[in-house]
Write an enzyme that holds these catalytic residues in place. Structure first.
Site, mmCIF file in Angstrom:
data_model
loop_
_atom_site.group_PDB
_atom_site.id
_atom_site.type_symbol
_atom_site.label_atom_id
_atom_site.label_comp_id
_atom_site.label_asym_id
_atom_site.label_seq_id
_atom_site.Cartn_x
_atom_site.Cartn_y
_atom_site.Cartn_z
ATOM 1 N N HIS A 75 4.921 5.832 11.522
ATOM 2 C CA HIS A 75 4.423 5.686 10.140
ATOM 3 C C HIS A 75 3.432 6.841 9.912
ATOM 4 O O HIS A 75 2.218 6.651 9.861
ATOM 5 C CB HIS A 75 3.746 4.322 9.989
ATOM 6 C CG HIS A 75 3.454 3.900 8.583
ATOM 7 N ND1 HIS A 75 3.496 4.765 7.499
ATOM 8 C CD2 HIS A 75 3.095 2.685 8.076
ATOM 9 C CE1 HIS A 75 3.181 4.079 6.402
ATOM 10 N NE2 HIS A 75 2.931 2.831 6.722
ATOM 11 N N ARG B 196 0.799 -1.229 0.000
ATOM 12 C CA ARG B 196 0.000 0.000 0.000
ATOM 13 C C ARG B 196 0.832 1.280 0.000
ATOM 14 O O ARG B 196 0.558 2.200 -0.777
ATOM 15 C CB ARG B 196 -0.901 0.071 1.256
ATOM 16 C CG ARG B 196 -2.216 -0.602 1.130
ATOM 17 C CD ARG B 196 -2.581 -1.213 2.448
ATOM 18 N NE ARG B 196 -1.597 -2.234 2.754
ATOM 19 C CZ ARG B 196 -1.704 -3.492 2.318
ATOM 20 N NH1 ARG B 196 -2.743 -3.870 1.676
ATOM 21 N NH2 ARG B 196 -0.756 -4.379 2.560
ATOM 22 N N THR B 197 1.787 1.364 0.881
ATOM 23 C CA THR B 197 2.458 2.659 1.049
ATOM 24 C C THR B 197 3.238 3.028 -0.212
ATOM 25 O O THR B 197 3.092 4.129 -0.741
ATOM 26 C CB THR B 197 3.389 2.621 2.285
ATOM 27 O OG1 THR B 197 2.643 2.096 3.380
ATOM 28 C CG2 THR B 197 3.899 3.990 2.631
ATOM 29 N N ARG C 135 11.111 3.987 3.271
ATOM 30 C CA ARG C 135 10.807 3.002 4.320
ATOM 31 C C ARG C 135 12.084 2.257 4.648
ATOM 32 O O ARG C 135 12.844 1.886 3.741
ATOM 33 C CB ARG C 135 9.735 2.010 3.848
ATOM 34 C CG ARG C 135 9.551 0.852 4.818
ATOM 35 C CD ARG C 135 8.352 0.011 4.524
ATOM 36 N NE ARG C 135 7.120 0.742 4.823
ATOM 37 C CZ ARG C 135 5.905 0.208 4.763
ATOM 38 N NH1 ARG C 135 5.765 -1.067 4.430
ATOM 39 N NH2 ARG C 135 4.832 0.917 5.046
ATOM 40 N N LYS D 115 26.020 -3.130 -1.159
ATOM 41 C CA LYS D 115 27.487 -2.971 -1.243
ATOM 42 C C LYS D 115 28.024 -2.213 -0.041
ATOM 43 O O LYS D 115 29.207 -1.925 0.039
ATOM 44 C CB LYS D 115 27.844 -2.203 -2.521
ATOM 45 C CG LYS D 115 27.357 -2.855 -3.793
ATOM 46 C CD LYS D 115 27.597 -1.907 -4.980
ATOM 47 C CE LYS D 115 26.726 -2.274 -6.164
ATOM 48 N NZ LYS D 115 26.617 -1.156 -7.113
HETATM 49 N N1 CP Z 1 -0.241 0.003 5.853
HETATM 50 C C1 CP Z 1 0.951 -0.241 5.289
HETATM 51 O O1 CP Z 1 1.965 0.356 5.629
HETATM 52 O O2 CP Z 1 0.915 -1.235 4.343
HETATM 53 P P1 CP Z 1 2.171 -1.711 3.485
HETATM 54 O O3 CP Z 1 3.134 -2.358 4.440
HETATM 55 O O4 CP Z 1 1.608 -2.661 2.462
HETATM 56 O O5 CP Z 1 2.791 -0.491 2.860
#
Ligand code: CP
Length: 307
Positions: A132, A54-55, A104, A83
């Site tokens: 998040h 999703r993100t 991320r 590396k």
């Molecule tokens: N909600 C969320 O962060 O989903 P993903 O891990 O799929 O990005």
């Protein structure tokens, strides 16, 4: 002014800035074609050192729907991190190519390090078990859309409250709104971290309760936020297996819940919401996913300073 800022955790946004983003997201939902060229000529880099559906894809969809372009990697394995390149050197490189970054990383604080070394905005798309903030923007937009307000309600947050970064960011963000009561539902081992309890809930004198059984309190909730037990954060597989099915929301458990309670989940889910619940009109988690794309469109526009 949000232009040029990074977003590492929810408190990086003032309440006014947060409301500006949510209002712009509402406008985009109302009239998406008006924003089709808003980011023409701009490039978003998605640097994902950890898996995501999703993100990453909602960030990419957001930029594409704004008329911009995207590039990046979806795994550390396909980047020069393998590396031995540092996050600091990677971000200085990416800043030569892109206008804005969503990152991320499994290590808590990595996006903050990137932001400190970057001359373009860095958005934390999830750092370890820490924060998040853009999931929280999706959550707030969902609650505002479905409940019509961001104050005066009781929210139950259920599952892995220790490692669940969406939980930590949501508690921080909601702690700034009036008259929110938190009911924190988890096994003893998966309670919220001390810094969330001490620095947010206790310091701000927020009404909260920690319980173990969802069945005992479900009737009190206006919002139920379910979460997955975060397998990837456990050191010991036996502990994960013992705790993973602590909560399974099904139709029978929902019998006592309010008719207008909304059921949220940042997703992905494993077993914690039975698929039969998907047909319940209170299930809001796929709508929440869609809100994520619109609110990320608004965030990108604000951080890039485009109208
Ligand atoms: N909600 C969320 O962060 O989903 P993903 O891990 O799929 O990005």
């Amino acid at each position: 002014m949000l232009k040029g800022k990074s977003l590492i955790e929810p408190m990086d946004l003032s309440l006014e800035e947060l409301n500006e983003i949510l209002c712009l997201a509402d406008e985009i939902i109302e009239n998406p074609t008006a924003y089709a060229d808003a980011c023409k000529g701009k490039i978003l880099a998605t640097l994902f050192y950890e898996p995501s559906t999703r993100t990453r894809l909602s960030f990419e969809a957001a930029m594409l729907r704004l008329g911009g372009n995207v590039m990046g990697f979806s795994s550390a394995d396909t980047s020069s991190a393998t590396k031995g390149e540092s996050v600091a050197d990677t971000i200085r490189t990416i800043a030569c190519y892109a206008d804005i970054v969503a990152m991320r990383h499994p290590k808590e604080g990595a996006p903050l390090v990137a932001a400190m070394k970057s001359n373009i905005p860095v958005i934390n798309a999830g750092d370890g078990g820490h924060q998040h903030p853009t999931q929280t923007l999706s959550d707030l937009l969902t609650i505002k859309t479905l409940k019509g307000k961001l104050n005066d309600f009781t929210i139950g947050i259920c599952g892995d409250l220790k490692f669940g970064r969406t939980v930590h960011s949501l508690i921080k963000a909601l702690s700034r709104y009036e008259n929110i009561k938190f009911i924190l539902i988890s096994p003893e081992e998966l309670r919220v971290p001390e810094y969330i309890r001490e620095e947010i809930l206790i310091k701000k004198a927020i009404d909260y309760l920690e319980v173990e059984r969802l069945e005992d309190i479900i009737q009190e909730l206006d919002v139920l936020y379910m979460t997955r037990v975060q397998k990837e954060r456990f050191f010991n597989e036996a502990d994960y297996i013992r705790l993973k099915d602590s909560y399974i929301l099904d139709s029978s458990k929902l019998e006592k819940a309010k008719e207008d309670m909304i059921i949220m989940h940042p997703l992905p889910r494993v077993n914690e919401i039975s698929v039969e619940v998907d047909n319940d009109p209170r299930a809001a988690y796929f709508r929440q996913t869609k809100c994520g794309m619109y609110v990320r469109m608004a965030l990108i526009m604000k951080l890039l300073g485009v109208e």
